[in-house]
Design a protein around this motif. Structure first.
Motif, PDB file in Angstrom:
ATOM      1  N   VAL A 173      47.561  38.182  80.682  1.00 45.59           N
ATOM      2  CA  VAL A 173      48.184  37.672  81.642  1.00 45.59           C
ATOM      3  C   VAL A 173      49.131  39.126  82.030  1.00 45.59           C
ATOM      4  O   VAL A 173      50.017  39.555  81.396  1.00 45.59           O
ATOM      5  CB  VAL A 173      49.112  36.525  80.875  1.00 45.59           C
ATOM      6  CG1 VAL A 173      50.138  35.898  82.422  1.00 45.59           C
ATOM      7  CG2 VAL A 173      48.038  35.456  80.927  1.00 45.59           C
ATOM      8  N   ILE A 174      49.385  39.145  83.402  1.00 49.69           N
ATOM      9  CA  ILE A 174      50.369  39.961  83.915  1.00 49.69           C
ATOM     10  C   ILE A 174      51.309  39.156  84.627  1.00 49.69           C
ATOM     11  O   ILE A 174      50.740  38.338  85.892  1.00 49.69           O
ATOM     12  CB  ILE A 174      49.673  40.919  84.640  1.00 49.69           C
ATOM     13  CG1 ILE A 174      48.688  41.986  83.692  1.00 49.69           C
ATOM     14  CG2 ILE A 174      50.556  41.874  85.543  1.00 49.69           C
ATOM     15  CD1 ILE A 174      47.825  42.918  84.672  1.00 49.69           C
ATOM     16  N   ALA A 175      52.328  39.446  84.503  1.00 56.67           N
ATOM     17  CA  ALA A 175      53.381  38.463  85.171  1.00 56.67           C
ATOM     18  C   ALA A 175      53.824  39.074  86.562  1.00 56.67           C
ATOM     19  O   ALA A 175      53.289  40.357  87.008  1.00 56.67           O
ATOM     20  CB  ALA A 175      54.849  38.767  84.301  1.00 56.67           C
ATOM     21  N   THR A 176      53.803  38.276  87.611  1.00 55.00           N
ATOM     22  CA  THR A 176      54.138  38.658  89.045  1.00 55.00           C
ATOM     23  C   THR A 176      55.590  38.584  89.381  1.00 55.00           C
ATOM     24  O   THR A 176      55.998  38.952  90.528  1.00 55.00           O
ATOM     25  CB  THR A 176      53.447  37.711  89.886  1.00 55.00           C
ATOM     26  OG1 THR A 176      54.166  36.432  89.667  1.00 55.00           O
ATOM     27  CG2 THR A 176      52.003  37.541  89.765  1.00 55.00           C
ATOM     28  N   GLY A 177      56.483  38.248  88.403  1.00 58.29           N
ATOM     29  CA  GLY A 177      57.940  38.116  88.807  1.00 58.29           C
ATOM     30  C   GLY A 177      58.352  36.633  89.221  1.00 58.29           C
ATOM     31  O   GLY A 177      59.622  36.634  89.497  1.00 58.29           O
ATOM     32  N   GLU A 178      57.556  35.715  89.481  1.00 65.25           N
ATOM     33  CA  GLU A 178      57.641  34.394  90.044  1.00 65.25           C
ATOM     34  C   GLU A 178      57.287  33.498  88.930  1.00 65.25           C
ATOM     35  O   GLU A 178      56.218  33.393  88.281  1.00 65.25           O
ATOM     36  CB  GLU A 178      57.009  34.082  91.285  1.00 65.25           C
ATOM     37  CG  GLU A 178      57.279  34.915  92.413  1.00 65.25           C
ATOM     38  CD  GLU A 178      58.549  34.474  93.156  1.00 65.25           C
ATOM     39  OE1 GLU A 178      59.146  33.434  92.600  1.00 65.25           O
ATOM     40  OE2 GLU A 178      59.218  35.108  94.094  1.00 65.25           O
ATOM     41  N   ARG A 179      58.511  33.042  88.349  1.00 63.74           N
ATOM     42  CA  ARG A 179      58.184  31.891  87.668  1.00 63.74           C
ATOM     43  C   ARG A 179      57.730  30.314  88.169  1.00 63.74           C
ATOM     44  O   ARG A 179      57.941  30.076  89.364  1.00 63.74           O
ATOM     45  CB  ARG A 179      59.610  31.574  86.694  1.00 63.74           C
ATOM     46  CG  ARG A 179      59.796  32.594  85.920  1.00 63.74           C
ATOM     47  CD  ARG A 179      61.102  32.046  84.930  1.00 63.74           C
ATOM     48  NE  ARG A 179      60.348  30.931  83.952  1.00 63.74           N
ATOM     49  CZ  ARG A 179      61.206  29.799  83.412  1.00 63.74           C
ATOM     50  NH1 ARG A 179      62.388  29.830  84.017  1.00 63.74           N
ATOM     51  NH2 ARG A 179      60.542  28.961  82.892  1.00 63.74           N
ATOM     52  N   ALA A 180      56.755  29.748  87.363  1.00 63.97           N
ATOM     53  CA  ALA A 180      56.164  28.473  87.937  1.00 63.97           C
ATOM     54  C   ALA A 180      56.520  27.318  86.832  1.00 63.97           C
ATOM     55  O   ALA A 180      56.363  27.527  85.647  1.00 63.97           O
ATOM     56  CB  ALA A 180      54.716  28.608  87.991  1.00 63.97           C
ATOM     57  N   THR A 181      57.397  26.576  87.240  1.00 67.15           N
ATOM     58  CA  THR A 181      57.650  25.276  86.225  1.00 67.15           C
ATOM     59  C   THR A 181      56.967  23.909  86.782  1.00 67.15           C
ATOM     60  O   THR A 181      57.263  23.108  86.020  1.00 67.15           O
ATOM     61  CB  THR A 181      59.384  25.119  86.628  1.00 67.15           C
ATOM     62  OG1 THR A 181      59.608  24.742  88.000  1.00 67.15           O
ATOM     63  CG2 THR A 181      60.106  26.289  86.180  1.00 67.15           C
ATOM     64  N   ALA A 182      56.057  23.955  87.513  1.00 66.27           N
ATOM     65  CA  ALA A 182      55.468  22.841  87.900  1.00 66.27           C
ATOM     66  C   ALA A 182      54.521  22.162  86.507  1.00 66.27           C
ATOM     67  O   ALA A 182      54.087  23.093  86.012  1.00 66.27           O
ATOM     68  CB  ALA A 182      54.635  23.262  88.968  1.00 66.27           C
ATOM     69  N   VAL A 183      54.753  21.003  86.710  1.00 73.23           N
ATOM     70  CA  VAL A 183      53.782  20.311  85.386  1.00 73.23           C
ATOM     71  C   VAL A 183      52.470  19.889  85.850  1.00 73.23           C
ATOM     72  O   VAL A 183      52.460  19.887  87.313  1.00 73.23           O
ATOM     73  CB  VAL A 183      54.474  19.009  84.818  1.00 73.23           C
ATOM     74  CG1 VAL A 183      55.941  19.853  83.930  1.00 73.23           C
ATOM     75  CG2 VAL A 183      54.988  18.095  85.775  1.00 73.23           C
ATOM     76  N   SER A 184      51.626  19.392  85.250  1.00 72.20           N
ATOM     77  CA  SER A 184      50.186  19.325  85.575  1.00 72.20           C
ATOM     78  C   SER A 184      50.383  17.961  86.901  1.00 72.20           C
ATOM     79  O   SER A 184      50.975  17.063  86.346  1.00 72.20           O
ATOM     80  CB  SER A 184      49.490  18.588  84.462  1.00 72.20           C
ATOM     81  OG  SER A 184      49.312  19.710  83.453  1.00 72.20           O
ATOM     82  N   GLY A 185      49.768  18.046  87.679  1.00 68.72           N
ATOM     83  CA  GLY A 185      49.528  17.043  88.628  1.00 68.72           C
ATOM     84  C   GLY A 185      50.807  16.820  89.502  1.00 68.72           C
ATOM     85  O   GLY A 185      50.751  16.141  90.613  1.00 68.72           O
ATOM     86  N   LYS A 186      51.901  17.582  89.421  1.00 65.90           N
ATOM     87  CA  LYS A 186      53.047  17.485  90.053  1.00 65.90           C
ATOM     88  C   LYS A 186      53.794  18.756  90.748  1.00 65.90           C
ATOM     89  O   LYS A 186      54.703  19.381  90.028  1.00 65.90           O
ATOM     90  CB  LYS A 186      54.050  16.780  89.301  1.00 65.90           C
ATOM     91  CG  LYS A 186      53.727  15.277  88.828  1.00 65.90           C
ATOM     92  CD  LYS A 186      54.660  14.804  87.807  1.00 65.90           C
ATOM     93  CE  LYS A 186      54.144  13.341  87.363  1.00 65.90           C
ATOM     94  NZ  LYS A 186      55.369  12.732  86.353  1.00 65.90           N
ATOM     95  N   PRO A 187      53.138  19.335  91.649  1.00 64.59           N
ATOM     96  CA  PRO A 187      53.780  20.659  92.003  1.00 64.59           C
ATOM     97  C   PRO A 187      55.076  20.416  92.562  1.00 64.59           C
ATOM     98  O   PRO A 187      55.692  19.381  92.929  1.00 64.59           O
ATOM     99  CB  PRO A 187      53.002  20.735  93.708  1.00 64.59           C
ATOM    100  CG  PRO A 187      52.352  19.419  93.914  1.00 64.59           C
ATOM    101  CD  PRO A 187      52.126  18.583  92.676  1.00 64.59           C
ATOM    102  N   ASP A 188      56.140  21.539  92.316  1.00 61.95           N
ATOM    103  CA  ASP A 188      57.446  21.373  92.818  1.00 61.95           C
ATOM    104  C   ASP A 188      57.834  22.827  93.466  1.00 61.95           C
ATOM    105  O   ASP A 188      56.858  23.416  93.774  1.00 61.95           O
ATOM    106  CB  ASP A 188      58.308  21.355  91.355  1.00 61.95           C
ATOM    107  CG  ASP A 188      58.161  22.753  90.372  1.00 61.95           C
ATOM    108  OD1 ASP A 188      57.591  23.662  90.900  1.00 61.95           O
ATOM    109  OD2 ASP A 188      58.364  22.303  89.252  1.00 61.95           O
ATOM    110  N   ALA A 189      58.966  22.945  93.472  1.00 58.59           N
ATOM    111  CA  ALA A 189      59.368  24.107  94.526  1.00 58.59           C
ATOM    112  C   ALA A 189      58.875  25.338  93.842  1.00 58.59           C
ATOM    113  O   ALA A 189      58.969  26.516  94.769  1.00 58.59           O
ATOM    114  CB  ALA A 189      60.994  24.167  94.342  1.00 58.59           C
ATOM    115  N   SER A 190      58.573  25.512  92.790  1.00 59.96           N
ATOM    116  CA  SER A 190      58.037  26.816  92.261  1.00 59.96           C
ATOM    117  C   SER A 190      56.513  27.062  92.697  1.00 59.96           C
ATOM    118  O   SER A 190      56.377  28.150  92.275  1.00 59.96           O
ATOM    119  CB  SER A 190      58.332  26.828  90.534  1.00 59.96           C
ATOM    120  OG  SER A 190      57.378  25.903  90.083  1.00 59.96           O
ATOM    121  N   SER A 191      55.924  26.119  93.068  1.00 54.98           N
ATOM    122  CA  SER A 191      54.528  26.413  93.383  1.00 54.98           C
ATOM    123  C   SER A 191      54.046  27.452  94.234  1.00 54.98           C
ATOM    124  O   SER A 191      53.315  28.143  93.851  1.00 54.98           O
ATOM    125  CB  SER A 191      53.855  25.070  93.610  1.00 54.98           C
ATOM    126  OG  SER A 191      53.881  24.109  92.646  1.00 54.98           O
TER     127      SER A 191
END
Length: 336
Positions: free
Chosen positions: A78-96
């Protein structure tokens, strides 16, 4: 001795969708299926959490592209892009949206810089991206913008490929009404030229046989059911044949896709989106691959969406992603 193949850059896709699920599932089958080395551009914590949700025992390694080959056998790189993703399965949030777009941009940057052999994209949720200001109809058009230079903007051509059928729609992500407006002889000619060139250069087909569909029922029935076959498609075919391209048609779309008909061509070029995608999703729903032709790099993708309803459940089928990885590797080998 041949140089080792460059790893494939795999995008995160929609973080709340099945992209993480099928990435993990594909990596777990890497030895069984002899998969090419790939690395995921995304959030290590998200992948670790999704693996826990799925009950998948995997190691994850934070690496650089040059370290993928050594890490791949024992860990999912895995290579980080600098953008964290906090979305949980099936529920996209503002991080998506930021996480998905950063992954695509970095994958293109890596392949254009020679760090990766091709781009493989996990499914995105366009509705989520639109809310964040995304202005492109889909992946294909966004990739074309990323590939543009001051001198030129490539024409992206969407191919859906499987061992049993390959199809290309001339008009892509537009309404049927707009497709009729966009369809021109010039667009058909430029599309088929790209298809013919890349079937030779990246698929190893010396003289591709390309079937061209009509637009109207029964390919217009000699003008009684529409005139586009005579006024738009036939002139394009004349130009293509003068180019030396084996272009056949215009053919009635309702008889182009049965088994015996498919044996007579290498790719079917159709006039609008559903005319091309309905047959391939009927014939090869689980293992069809989305390929973008016309770009200065290789791009493949699973031929399905984000499947929010089954994300994180373990029910997602990785077959199309596996096929996309294998095809990207095959195309890269044919190109080098």
């Amino acid at each position: 001795m041949a140089a080792p193949a460059k790893p494939l850059a795999l995008t995160l896709g929609e973080p709340a969708g099945i992209g993480p699920d099928i990435t993990i599932a594909a990596w777990l089958r890497r030895r069984e299926l002899d998969l090419p080395a790939f690395y995921l551009l995304g959030d290590e914590a998200l992948i670790a959490q999704r693996a826990k949700t799925l009950g998948a025992e995997i190691r994850i390694a934070a690496v650089s592209p040059g370290e993928v080959g050594a890490a791949f056998a024992e860990a999912l790189p895995v290579i980080a892009t600098g953008e964290r993703a906090t979305a949980v399965s099936g529920k996209p949030d503002a991080s998506s949206a930021p996480a998905a777009l950063a992954s695509i941009r970095q994958a293109v940057s890596d392949v254009r810089a020679g760090r990766a052999g091709g781009v493989v994209t996990n499914p995105i949720a366009k509705s989520v991206l639109y809310r964040a200001g995304f202005r492109h109809p889909g992946h294909t058009e966004f990739l074309a913008e990323l590939a543009a230079t001051d001198a030129s903007v490539p024409q992206p051509v969407m191919m859906l490929w499987s061992p049993r059928l390959a199809v290309v729609p001339v008009t892509i992500h537009v309404s049927l009404r707009d497709a009729l407006t966009q369809l021109t002889s010039e667009l058909i000619v430029s599309t088929v030229r790209i298809v013919a060139t890349e079937l030779t250069s990246r698929f190893g087909i010396a003289r591709p046989r390309i079937a061209i569909s009509g637009l109207n029922p029964h390919a217009g029935e000699d003008g009684s059911l529409g005139h586009e076959e005579q006024t738009v498609i036939a002139p394009a075919l004349k130009v293509l044949r003068n180019d030396g391209i084996d272009a056949r048609g215009p053919l009635p779309a309702d008889t182009m896709f049965h088994e015996a008909a498919r044996a007579g061509y290498d790719c079917a070029v159709c006039m609008y989106h559903d005319q091309a995608l309905i047959p391939i999703k009927t014939v090869a729903f689980d293992d069809a691959v989305n390929v973008t032709l016309g770009l200065p790099f290789i791009r493949t993708s699973p031929d399905h969406g984000t499947a929010f309803d089954i994300a994180g459940t373990g029910k997602a089928n990785p077959a199309s992603l596996i096929a996309a990885l294998k095809l990207a590797s095959r195309m890269a080998a044919a190109t080098t």
